[in-house]
Design a protein around this motif. Structure first.
Motif, PDB file in Angstrom:
ATOM      1  N   UNK A  52      -1.783  -2.853   0.674  1.00  0.00           N
ATOM      2  CA  UNK A  52      -1.866  -1.539   1.549  1.00  0.00           C
ATOM      3  C   UNK A  52      -1.039  -0.951   2.503  1.00  0.00           C
ATOM      4  N   UNK A  53      -0.442  -0.061   2.430  1.00  0.00           N
ATOM      5  CA  UNK A  53       0.565   0.503   3.292  1.00  0.00           C
ATOM      6  C   UNK A  53      -0.175   0.938   4.477  1.00  0.00           C
ATOM      7  N   UNK A  54       0.238   0.387   5.737  1.00  0.00           N
ATOM      8  CA  UNK A  54      -0.253   0.817   7.084  1.00  0.00           C
ATOM      9  C   UNK A  54       0.600   1.445   8.034  1.00  0.00           C
ATOM     10  N   UNK A  59       8.026   8.507   6.742  1.00  0.00           N
ATOM     11  CA  UNK A  59       7.863   9.401   5.187  1.00  0.00           C
ATOM     12  C   UNK A  59       8.674   9.074   4.104  1.00  0.00           C
ATOM     13  N   UNK A  60       9.476   7.810   4.276  1.00  0.00           N
ATOM     14  CA  UNK A  60      10.251   7.093   3.117  1.00  0.00           C
ATOM     15  C   UNK A  60       9.951   5.661   3.372  1.00  0.00           C
ATOM     16  N   UNK A  61      10.123   5.014   2.147  1.00  0.00           N
ATOM     17  CA  UNK A  61       9.818   3.480   2.222  1.00  0.00           C
ATOM     18  C   UNK A  61      10.692   3.062   1.133  1.00  0.00           C
ATOM     19  N   UNK A  75       7.795   3.934  -3.332  1.00  0.00           N
ATOM     20  CA  UNK A  75       6.720   4.718  -3.256  1.00  0.00           C
ATOM     21  C   UNK A  75       6.013   4.237  -2.064  1.00  0.00           C
ATOM     22  N   UNK A  76       5.104   5.205  -1.350  1.00  0.00           N
ATOM     23  CA  UNK A  76       4.426   4.996  -0.273  1.00  0.00           C
ATOM     24  C   UNK A  76       3.430   3.581  -0.656  1.00  0.00           C
ATOM     25  N   UNK A  77       2.796   4.026  -1.769  1.00  0.00           N
ATOM     26  CA  UNK A  77       1.694   2.863  -1.972  1.00  0.00           C
ATOM     27  C   UNK A  77       2.241   2.111  -3.270  1.00  0.00           C
ATOM     28  N   UNK A  78       2.809   1.117  -3.327  1.00  0.00           N
ATOM     29  CA  UNK A  78       3.257   0.560  -4.486  1.00  0.00           C
ATOM     30  C   UNK A  78       2.011  -0.135  -5.169  1.00  0.00           C
ATOM     31  N   UNK A  79       0.884  -0.084  -4.867  1.00  0.00           N
ATOM     32  CA  UNK A  79      -0.159  -0.651  -5.698  1.00  0.00           C
ATOM     33  C   UNK A  79      -0.382  -2.254  -5.552  1.00  0.00           C
ATOM     34  N   UNK A  80       0.158  -2.971  -6.542  1.00  0.00           N
ATOM     35  CA  UNK A  80       0.295  -4.319  -6.610  1.00  0.00           C
ATOM     36  C   UNK A  80       1.388  -5.002  -7.385  1.00  0.00           C
ATOM     37  N   UNK A  93       8.906  -4.320   4.063  1.00  0.00           N
ATOM     38  CA  UNK A  93       8.920  -2.896   3.993  1.00  0.00           C
ATOM     39  C   UNK A  93       9.651  -2.332   5.026  1.00  0.00           C
ATOM     40  N   UNK A  94      10.627  -1.648   4.525  1.00  0.00           N
ATOM     41  CA  UNK A  94      11.535  -0.787   5.759  1.00  0.00           C
ATOM     42  C   UNK A  94      10.804   0.784   5.566  1.00  0.00           C
ATOM     43  N   UNK A  95      10.605   1.165   6.615  1.00  0.00           N
ATOM     44  CA  UNK A  95       9.890   2.604   6.710  1.00  0.00           C
ATOM     45  C   UNK A  95      10.853   3.351   7.637  1.00  0.00           C
TER      46      UNK A  95
END
Length: 454
Positions: A52-54, A59-61, A75-80, A93-95
């Motif tokens: 879960x992206x917090x 605006x890029x990940x 993607x912002x939320x890769x799921x699993x 994660x590099x945001x």
């Protein structure tokens, strides 16, 4: 422009220049952050991690998943992601955003091996109680804990990886359960041990057909119904064979008395013994048949009711029951002309075809004295003597001689009537006619028969 207005304009222009010269752009900051969770709380391979992206202000990940499938994402939320190999891995994660702000966040997770329970059981010797079971635990993994449960066993539980042998004494199914835990999750497996019923010696016997009066000599065949036995030891007190080891032996008791028959059953672990009494009576050498129904001619020939009797087979036979095999066993044949019973006689099996019956195959000859009162012979037996006869003494003393008068028919005027006979093998006997039953074409007489065994 007046002087005062000029001064005002100059001041405003100066303020604008000052304000414009002091402005400088400020970039929006980025905070990278995410959380993880084990899907279905499963922490052993294969493991699925929900992400879960917090992050804030991005605006890029750029995601990196060490050892996982997939290994990266944007993607912002890769799921699993999924891990198939145990180990410790870093998720990163590099945001960033359009203002050039960047932040990196990483997290370490530990994936443990899955638990594959593998154990086997082996029964020592046999499944007869007590049953001893050897356990072999081939479950693989590190830092595992074990909980064994032995339903009905001794001991009842164990936490050892390799417990000792387990004993089961109660017949039935017993479940062995192994629960294995790695600190994160637990798995269970079970196997069933069947303990067969305990050994029990059970027996009975049957006598030879002509020994059912238990008069000496008596031959018995043992019927063995023992439970879970593999070997047998028989003891026959007073028998011709004092002992035996086969499953269903025979023995003969030649003398009167009460004797013990004993069976000791064994299954290699336990033995069980059963004993029964058998009483052998003195030999009277006489066999008695009561309430025998013999039909008139028509009833026999239409197979409604039989007119032939066998003292060896101990039954009445109709016309269609006579065969090549049993013909020679027929001793007594009754001829009744009609339901009025005004013409009756007993005839030899080898003479039935001359008296309205179909010939008996392999027929033998029985001597008869139908009418003692006119036979002109020495043989004599009263109804009272017949009733009181408990041994063959009176029969043995008789001399059965066929005479023309003795073979003559009789009517139903004398009741009871005693008819004497001697079979082809020399056994003497008497028939007591008790009742004449008028049922039209199905009429019959009721009689008792006493005959020597040998």
């Amino acid at each position: 422009m007046t002087k005062s207005l000029y001064k005002i304009s100059s001041v405003i222009l100066l303020l604008v220049i000052l304000l414009t010269g002091c402005y400088k752009e400020t970039a929006l900051p980025v905070t990278a952050n995410f959380s993880t969770a084990f899907v279905n709380s499963d922490e052993s391979v294969p493991v699925q991690i929900a992400i879960t992206n917090q992050s804030i202000g991005a605006d890029s990940y750029a995601w990196t998943f060490e050892g996982a499938q997939p290994s990266s994402a944007t993607s912002e939320n890769p799921g699993s992601v999924v891990y198939n190999v145990a180990g410790t891995y870093t998720l990163q994660l590099t945001a960033s955003n359009r203002d050039g702000s960047t932040d990196t966040f990483e997290k370490t997770i530990t994936i443990v091996d899955g638990i594959s329970i593998n154990f086997s059981t082996q029964i020592i010797a046999s499944s007869y109680p007590p049953v001893e079971v050897v356990l072999t635990n081939n479950t693989e993994g590190e830092d595992l804990s074990y909980l064994w449960t032995f339903e009905g066993g001794i001991p009842a539980t164990s936490t050892d990886q390799h417990p000792g042998n387990i004993i089961f004494v109660t017949p039935g199914d017993h479940i062995i359960t192994l629960k294995v835990s790695n600190g994160f999750e637990s798995f269970s497996d079970h196997k069933t041990i069947t303990v067969t019923p305990d050994i029990e010696a059970i027996f009975d016997w049957e006598v030879d057909p002509f020994d059912d009066d238990y008069q000496a000599p008596v031959t018995i065949t043992l019927i063995n119904s023992s439970i879970n036995a593999t070997s047998y030891q028989w003891t026959f007190e007073g028998g011709t064979s004092a002992s035996a080891t086969n499953e269903t032996p025979k023995t003969t008791f030649n003398d009167p008395g009460t004797y013990m028959v004993t069976l000791k059953a064994d299954n290699g672990k336990r033995t069980h013994t059963a004993t029964k009494k058998i009483t052998i009576h003195p030999n009277t050498n006489i066999r008695m048949f009561k309430d025998i129904e013999l039909a008139i001619n028509n009833s026999h020939n239409t197979n409604a009711r039989g007119a032939f009797f066998s003292t060896k087979l101990r039954k009445v036979l109709t016309a269609d029951e006579v065969t090549d095999a049993n013909g020679e066993e027929i001793d007594i044949c009754f001829f009744g002309l009609n339901s009025s019973f005004d013409f009756n006689k007993f005839i030899a099996p080898d003479a039935v075809d001359s008296n309205g019956f179909i010939a008996i195959p392999n027929a033998t000859h029985t001597k008869f004295i139908n009418s003692q009162e006119i036979c002109g012979c020495s043989a004599s037996l009263s109804a009272a003597q017949f009733d009181g006869m408990t041994s063959d003494g009176l029969l043995k003393a008789l001399t059965i001689t066929e005479t023309s008068n003795g073979l003559l028919p009789f009517d139903n005027s004398v009741v009871p009537r005693i008819v004497l006979f001697e079979t082809h093998d020399g056994r003497k006997g008497a028939i007591k006619i008790k009742t004449y039953v008028n049922e039209g074409a199905s009429s019959y007489i009721i009689c008792d028969i006493k005959v020597q065994k040998e």
